[in-house]
Design a protein around this motif. Sequence first.
Motif, PDB file in Angstrom:
ATOM      1  N   HIS A  82       1.362   5.206  -1.995  1.00 51.35           N
ATOM      2  CA  HIS A  82       0.828   6.218  -2.911  1.00 51.35           C
ATOM      3  C   HIS A  82       1.973   7.029  -3.507  1.00 51.35           C
ATOM      4  O   HIS A  82       2.328   8.095  -2.994  1.00 51.35           O
ATOM      5  CB  HIS A  82      -0.139   7.145  -2.174  1.00 51.35           C
ATOM      6  CG  HIS A  82      -1.337   6.451  -1.604  1.00 51.35           C
ATOM      7  ND1 HIS A  82      -2.412   6.083  -2.387  1.00 51.35           N
ATOM      8  CD2 HIS A  82      -1.625   6.032  -0.349  1.00 51.35           C
ATOM      9  CE1 HIS A  82      -3.328   5.490  -1.622  1.00 51.35           C
ATOM     10  NE2 HIS A  82      -2.873   5.439  -0.382  1.00 51.35           N
ATOM     11  N   ASP A 104       0.884   2.416   3.576  1.00 50.03           N
ATOM     12  CA  ASP A 104       0.042   3.559   3.216  1.00 50.03           C
ATOM     13  C   ASP A 104       0.922   4.807   3.078  1.00 50.03           C
ATOM     14  O   ASP A 104       0.560   5.898   3.528  1.00 50.03           O
ATOM     15  CB  ASP A 104      -1.076   3.789   4.252  1.00 50.03           C
ATOM     16  CG  ASP A 104      -2.221   4.616   3.699  1.00 50.03           C
ATOM     17  OD1 ASP A 104      -2.174   4.996   2.508  1.00 50.03           O
ATOM     18  OD2 ASP A 104      -3.167   4.900   4.459  1.00 50.03           O
ATOM     19  N   LYS A 152      -9.586  -1.248  -5.817  1.00 50.04           N
ATOM     20  CA  LYS A 152      -9.515  -0.659  -4.470  1.00 50.04           C
ATOM     21  C   LYS A 152     -10.879  -0.056  -4.137  1.00 50.04           C
ATOM     22  O   LYS A 152     -11.468   0.651  -4.946  1.00 50.04           O
ATOM     23  CB  LYS A 152      -8.444   0.438  -4.432  1.00 50.04           C
ATOM     24  CG  LYS A 152      -8.497   1.369  -3.210  1.00 50.04           C
ATOM     25  CD  LYS A 152      -7.920   0.755  -1.959  1.00 50.04           C
ATOM     26  CE  LYS A 152      -8.136   1.601  -0.707  1.00 50.04           C
ATOM     27  NZ  LYS A 152      -7.385   2.831  -0.612  1.00 50.04           N
ATOM     28  N   HIS A 209      -5.863  -1.180   6.800  1.00 47.48           N
ATOM     29  CA  HIS A 209      -5.984  -0.359   8.023  1.00 47.48           C
ATOM     30  C   HIS A 209      -6.618  -1.113   9.200  1.00 47.48           C
ATOM     31  O   HIS A 209      -5.911  -1.550  10.082  1.00 47.48           O
ATOM     32  CB  HIS A 209      -6.743   0.946   7.763  1.00 47.48           C
ATOM     33  CG  HIS A 209      -6.388   1.608   6.480  1.00 47.48           C
ATOM     34  ND1 HIS A 209      -5.084   1.846   6.120  1.00 47.48           N
ATOM     35  CD2 HIS A 209      -7.155   2.086   5.452  1.00 47.48           C
ATOM     36  CE1 HIS A 209      -5.056   2.439   4.930  1.00 47.48           C
ATOM     37  NE2 HIS A 209      -6.296   2.597   4.505  1.00 47.48           N
ATOM     38  N   HIS A 267       0.845  -1.199   0.000  1.00 43.20           N
ATOM     39  CA  HIS A 267       0.000   0.000   0.000  1.00 43.20           C
ATOM     40  C   HIS A 267       0.882   1.252   0.000  1.00 43.20           C
ATOM     41  O   HIS A 267       1.328   1.717   1.041  1.00 43.20           O
ATOM     42  CB  HIS A 267      -0.896  -0.029   1.241  1.00 43.20           C
ATOM     43  CG  HIS A 267      -2.007   0.980   1.228  1.00 43.20           C
ATOM     44  ND1 HIS A 267      -3.260   0.712   1.732  1.00 43.20           N
ATOM     45  CD2 HIS A 267      -2.055   2.263   0.794  1.00 43.20           C
ATOM     46  CE1 HIS A 267      -4.029   1.774   1.610  1.00 43.20           C
ATOM     47  NE2 HIS A 267      -3.315   2.743   1.047  1.00 43.20           N
TER      48      HIS A 267
HETATM   49 ZN   LIG Z   1      -3.999   4.682   1.244  1.00 42.57          ZN
END
Ligand SMILES: [Zn+2]
Length: 408
Positions: free
Chosen positions: A85, A320, A185, A242, A83
């Motif tokens: 970005h 993340d 997603k 998460h 994960h």
């Molecule tokens: Zn994310």
Amino acid sequence: MRSLLLLAVAAASSLAQAPTMPTQAKSIVIHADRVLDGRGNVIPGASVVVVGDKIVTVDKRPSAASTYDLKGYTLLPGLIDAHSHLTWYFNRQGRYHTGNDGDTPAQSMLSTAANAYATLMAGFTTIQSPGSPEDKDLREWIAVGQIPGPRVITSLTALSQSRLTPDSLRALVRKRKADGADVIKIFASASIRDGGAQTMTDEQLKAICSEAKAQGLRTMVHAHSAASIKASVLAGCNQIEHGVFADDETLKLMADRGVYFDPQICLVFQNYLDNRAKYDGIGNYNAEGFAAMEKAIPIATEMFTRALKTPKLKVIFGTDAVAGAHGRNAEELVCRVQAGGQSPIDAITSATSLGAEALHMADQFGSIAPGLQADLIAVQGDPTKDITALRRVMFVMKGGKVYRNERP
Ligand SMILES: [Zn+2]
């Protein structure tokens, strides 16, 4: 003149059609103090032999001279971040980049390429990116070796349209596939900054995850509340992200259904708090949002310790990573061990073979084994004894190509 031109064309086409003689790929031998195979095994004093882009042998009693003699180093598979970005960055005004800050698409793509480079240099040879249409070009440019970066697995734009009918959502899944997405997603809950409650109905989640399955695509779901996790698992989705408010029942449900779980306990929150001034005032990055993230750290850490204790739960590694965190991905592994109580070897497995399994790509990379892609990194010291060794990545090979070799 015309015949000259024809001659030139003929010459050019005969050149293009000339058989390319395969040059005998020479083998590269990498020796290290120890080799971690990514499946929980430690092989002391071994060599890994690479030919072309593949691992051909793991030599436990090496005899051949080594191309790279990594004394004092541990060799392990390239790490996988489930994960990340890569398109998130801070602009030159020192603020989190948004669509209306004046940066051109080219400037944004250059920042993305810089993030990809930082991620690869930090030992991450594969990342999964949920939520950016720009990933399509990034994935391709990296795959053909035009720019350095990790392998990119992408969902393109995420599905968060909770007002759409199940049929429209199914159509959207098919559109993502046609557009080239590797994975779907989904946002099943609100952001942690907005409380994390379920946003998609059970029916909507079922529509998306069953359609994705029918199309041969995996699904990864942003879900914080126990209800949103439960609904996603029952809808047949493959991976939960998460899960800050996961209770024991939902952790067990994920384990029972073989759903991969990717919790974060540290880097993403700490990175926001450390870079507060760069995010503050944009969207839900406000006083309440930051307070919610601060509060989430101990809750997520406690949940993580329960996740580790849940029999058969497949806890994978994803950070993340957003603006400010690229290249520091391993900090989440350090945190999982130091604050979350995970054993270093399990933490490494979560970011290598188990991560590849979650991507349905374990037959391609994620372990050091004959026939797999030569994605190999070396860190100074022994990460099974001291996880902070993962901060000292000095050698990076992806698909047989060396991108970093900075040993003192
Ligand atoms: Zn994310």
